[in-house]
Design a protein around this motif. Structure first.
Motif, mmCIF file in Angstrom:
data_model
loop_
_atom_site.group_PDB
_atom_site.id
_atom_site.type_symbol
_atom_site.label_atom_id
_atom_site.label_comp_id
_atom_site.label_asym_id
_atom_site.label_seq_id
_atom_site.Cartn_x
_atom_site.Cartn_y
_atom_site.Cartn_z
ATOM 1 N N VAL A 1 0.832 -1.201 0.000
ATOM 2 C CA VAL A 1 0.000 0.000 0.000
ATOM 3 C C VAL A 1 0.867 1.251 0.000
ATOM 4 C CG1 VAL A 1 -1.889 -1.200 1.179
ATOM 5 C CG2 VAL A 1 -0.207 0.069 2.529
ATOM 6 N N ARG B 1 -3.886 5.330 5.982
ATOM 7 C CA ARG B 1 -5.098 5.383 5.164
ATOM 8 C C ARG B 1 -5.662 3.977 4.952
ATOM 9 N NH1 ARG B 1 -4.882 7.397 -0.996
ATOM 10 N NH2 ARG B 1 -3.611 5.511 -1.051
ATOM 11 N N SER B 2 -4.795 3.020 4.652
ATOM 12 C CA SER B 2 -5.254 1.646 4.443
ATOM 13 C C SER B 2 -5.748 1.022 5.736
ATOM 14 C CB SER B 2 -4.131 0.803 3.834
ATOM 15 O OG SER B 2 -3.849 1.278 2.542
ATOM 16 N N ARG B 3 -5.074 1.316 6.853
ATOM 17 C CA ARG B 3 -5.543 0.822 8.154
ATOM 18 C C ARG B 3 -6.947 1.317 8.419
ATOM 19 N NH1 ARG B 3 -6.639 3.304 12.234
ATOM 20 N NH2 ARG B 3 -5.310 5.083 11.796
ATOM 21 N N PHE C 1 -9.230 2.218 6.290
ATOM 22 C CA PHE C 1 -10.169 1.567 5.378
ATOM 23 C C PHE C 1 -10.486 0.147 5.839
ATOM 24 C CE2 PHE C 1 -11.203 -0.991 1.660
ATOM 25 C CZ PHE C 1 -12.233 -0.256 1.105
ATOM 26 N N TYR C 2 -9.479 -0.682 6.018
ATOM 27 C CA TYR C 2 -9.726 -2.083 6.360
ATOM 28 C C TYR C 2 -10.288 -2.238 7.772
ATOM 29 C CZ TYR C 2 -7.756 -3.652 1.994
ATOM 30 O OH TYR C 2 -7.551 -3.884 0.656
ATOM 31 N N LEU D 1 -0.542 -5.363 5.648
ATOM 32 C CA LEU D 1 -0.357 -4.215 4.781
ATOM 33 C C LEU D 1 1.089 -3.780 4.932
ATOM 34 C CD1 LEU D 1 -3.560 -2.226 5.836
ATOM 35 C CD2 LEU D 1 -3.323 -3.882 3.976
ATOM 36 N N ASP E 1 -10.098 -0.617 -2.949
ATOM 37 C CA ASP E 1 -9.578 -0.012 -1.725
ATOM 38 C C ASP E 1 -8.869 1.297 -2.083
ATOM 39 O OD1 ASP E 1 -6.962 -0.595 -2.566
ATOM 40 O OD2 ASP E 1 -6.570 -2.025 -0.962
ATOM 41 N N ASP F 1 -5.912 2.070 -2.624
ATOM 42 C CA ASP F 1 -4.821 1.929 -3.587
ATOM 43 C C ASP F 1 -5.273 1.277 -4.886
ATOM 44 O OD1 ASP F 1 -2.397 3.025 -2.314
ATOM 45 O OD2 ASP F 1 -2.865 1.539 -0.773
ATOM 46 N N ASN G 1 -6.724 -1.599 -5.312
ATOM 47 C CA ASN G 1 -6.808 -3.053 -5.323
ATOM 48 C C ASN G 1 -8.276 -3.430 -5.511
ATOM 49 O OD1 ASN G 1 -4.024 -3.866 -4.651
ATOM 50 N ND2 ASN G 1 -4.437 -2.761 -2.755
#
Length: 129
Positions: free
Chosen positions: A13, A18-20, A22-23, A52, A115, A117, A119
């Motif tokens: 990522v 940001r990904s944390r 989201f998930y 991630l 997501d 990024d 994906n």
């Protein structure tokens, strides 16, 4: 050799925070702080883990870790209408579906989203599960 299951998958990522969010927030995946570092974050997804990582992670990783190249399917335990409403409340766009497909356990209905990024994430709903 007898394979039993997938233990974890790793997504590369661009921004761990940001990904944390989201998930963890959208998919309600718990963050495992004891397995997370500055360049890697681990989340629980049912009986498996999703890690991630950033491209500059100093650990053994794919030869060319690439942001946005993953395509994975997550099995959801909630009703599809509830999930669609939940995604809408987080302003997550469904890019395709619902569509009928077959998965590892038989007939299912899937919706697709991306997501942060890009994906491709397939959310699968088994008809009898």
């Amino acid at each position: 050799m007898k394979m039993r299951r997938i233990d974890h998958v790793v997504l590369t990522v661009s921004d761990l925070d940001r990904s944390r969010r989201f998930y963890h927030e959208v998919f309600d995946m718990p963050v495992l702080d004891d397995q997370s570092t500055a360049d890697c974050l681990t989340l629980r997804c049912g009986h498996q883990l999703i890690r991630l990582q950033t491209t500059d992670r100093e650990a053994l990783q794919a030869k060319q870790p690439t942001i946005g190249s993953a395509d994975l399917c997550l099995v959801v335990g909630d009703a599809i209408d509830d999930v669609l409403h939940h995604l809408k409340s987080y302003y997550v766009n469904v890019v395709a579906g619902p569509v009928e497909k077959y998965g590892a356990e038989g007939k299912l209905t899937s919706i697709y989203l991306r997501d942060p990024d890009e994906n491709l994430i397939e959310l699968a709903f088994y008809d009898n599960k």
